[in-house]
Design a protein around this motif. Structure first.
Motif, mmCIF file in Angstrom:
data_model
loop_
_atom_site.group_PDB
_atom_site.id
_atom_site.type_symbol
_atom_site.label_atom_id
_atom_site.label_comp_id
_atom_site.label_asym_id
_atom_site.label_seq_id
_atom_site.Cartn_x
_atom_site.Cartn_y
_atom_site.Cartn_z
ATOM 1 N N LEU A 1 75.848 120.756 15.843
ATOM 2 C CA LEU A 1 75.958 119.728 14.806
ATOM 3 C C LEU A 1 77.117 120.008 13.854
ATOM 4 O O LEU A 1 77.760 119.080 13.359
ATOM 5 N N ASP A 2 77.405 121.277 13.609
ATOM 6 C CA ASP A 2 78.520 121.624 12.718
ATOM 7 C C ASP A 2 79.871 121.274 13.332
ATOM 8 O O ASP A 2 80.848 121.026 12.609
ATOM 9 N N LEU B 1 80.544 118.653 15.199
ATOM 10 C CA LEU B 1 80.698 117.221 15.472
ATOM 11 C C LEU B 1 81.826 116.618 14.634
ATOM 12 O O LEU B 1 82.048 117.034 13.485
ATOM 13 N N SER C 1 77.247 110.490 14.268
ATOM 14 C CA SER C 1 75.999 110.644 13.519
ATOM 15 C C SER C 1 75.334 111.980 13.846
ATOM 16 O O SER C 1 74.997 112.250 14.998
ATOM 17 N N ARG C 2 75.136 112.796 12.837
ATOM 18 C CA ARG C 2 74.473 114.086 13.027
ATOM 19 C C ARG C 2 72.997 113.886 13.382
ATOM 20 O O ARG C 2 72.443 114.642 14.186
ATOM 21 N N ALA D 1 72.874 112.857 17.074
ATOM 22 C CA ALA D 1 73.222 114.005 17.916
ATOM 23 C C ALA D 1 72.097 115.033 17.921
ATOM 24 O O ALA D 1 71.801 115.648 18.950
ATOM 25 N N GLY D 2 71.465 115.217 16.770
ATOM 26 C CA GLY D 2 70.329 116.136 16.704
ATOM 27 C C GLY D 2 69.165 115.668 17.544
ATOM 28 O O GLY D 2 68.484 116.470 18.196
#
Length: 333
Positions: free
Chosen positions: A228-229, A231, A236-237, A240-241
């Motif tokens: 996530l860091d 991206l 969108s975090r 993606a999460g």
């Protein structure tokens, strides 16, 4: 085999078995969930109902549509209307079908590139999905929807420079499959059978497997944070999460199950040892009471020494063989 070499070989086998626990879990997950197209699509399918994924898709499609439309002063109003229409489309069965088709296409493209020695980038064509979105928007009366061009838009799934790196790891996981967990089980069984004190070997193996599984679970969590860091800002975090969690759900669950089973087996072996010691102490006290006039004055060491001293005599051995075997087993613990 001598005790020391036997114990050393047992320790080596058990350490290797514990090291293979997380590796075997990953290889099995990669072989039967990530490599298999149907399993992969089934894993990703529920994400079509995830609010963060739907919002991310709606934003991406809206931005793409608005690049092709010149709405003039009505641009903001049209963009809002298009976004609402696309979001409504994500709640239909047509979107679920399009989502599954996109994931299947992406998976097949990556699989083909990793299996064969191709040097180009891996891409998928979003034209079929764009066509479905356009048709839905026209049916709902979205302004300017008929002017949306359906072009062969290629999206890069994996860059060419990343293929050689992932190809090696992918092929190793393909070959490993169930062999790594099978090797872990065989090494564990061999190490326990060779161990001088098998109950302790079982406890150590169970704890080692639990630790290895816990380390894997921690690595999955750390991988999520790192992913996530890295991206880009426009991704969108939250979406993606959700994708990361869906892909690693089985792996994460397997890790915690292995850790729990390992701790349970270790606890069971420890409890069994305590019970065995209590039973062995009672047997020794009985032998001491029968062999010495004083009864209570006979200690554990005295009873054990008396029993062993009587072993060379055939008559003594035939009379108390069961007791001697019990005493020796207690002493080894």
């Amino acid at each position: 085999m001598l005790r020391r070499p036997r114990a050393a070989l047992s320790a080596v086998l058990l350490v290797l078995a514990c090291l293979l626990v997380p590796l075997g879990t990953v290889s099995t997950w990669a072989k039967y969930e990530i490599e298999d197209t149907d399993a992969y699509v089934a894993t990703m399918a529920p994400l079509a109902a995830d609010p963060d994924v739907r919002a991310s898709v709606a934003d991406a499609v809206t931005d793409s549509v608005m690049k092709e439309i010149d709405a003039g002063p009505l641009r903001a109003a049209v963009a809002s209307f298009v976004r609402d229409a696309v979001h409504s489309f994500t709640e239909t069965g047509a979107f679920q079908t399009a989502w599954n088709a996109a994931n299947r296409a992406a998976h097949d493209a990556v699989q083909a590139a990793l299996t064969h020695d191709s040097d180009g980038a891996v891409t998928i064509d979003l034209a079929p999905i764009t066509e479905q979105v356009k048709r839905q928007l026209i049916e709902e009366g979205t302004p300017f929807a008929g002017r949306i061009p359906v072009r062969h838009t290629e999206v890069t799934v994996m860059k060419a420079q990343d293929l050689s790196h992932f190809r090696k790891g992918f092929r190793m996981l393909q070959v490993a499959g169930l062999w790594l967990p099978a090797a872990a089980v065989l090494l564990a069984v061999g190490g326990i059978l060779l161990a001088v004190r098998r109950r302790r070997a079982v406890t150590a193996t169970a704890l080692g497997a639990a630790v290895g599984a816990a380390v894997l679970a921690a690595a999955i969590a750390a991988g999520r944070a790192l992913t996530l860091d890295d991206l880009p800002p426009d991704v969108s975090r939250a979406a993606a999460g959700a994708v990361y969690d869906a892909l690693t759900d089985t792996l994460r669950t397997a890790s915690w199950v292995i850790a729990g089973v390992g701790l349970a087996v270790a606890l069971g072996a420890w409890v069994w040892g305590r019970v065995s010691r209590s039973g062995g102490a009672g047997v020794v006290e009985g032998v001491s009471g029968e062999g010495s006039p004083g009864g209570s004055e006979g200690s554990y060491e005295a009873a054990l020494g008396t029993a062993r001293a009587a072993r060379p005599t055939p008559e003594g051995a035939s009379g108390s063989g069961a007791d001697l075997t019990t005493i020796d087993s207690v002493d080894e613990r």
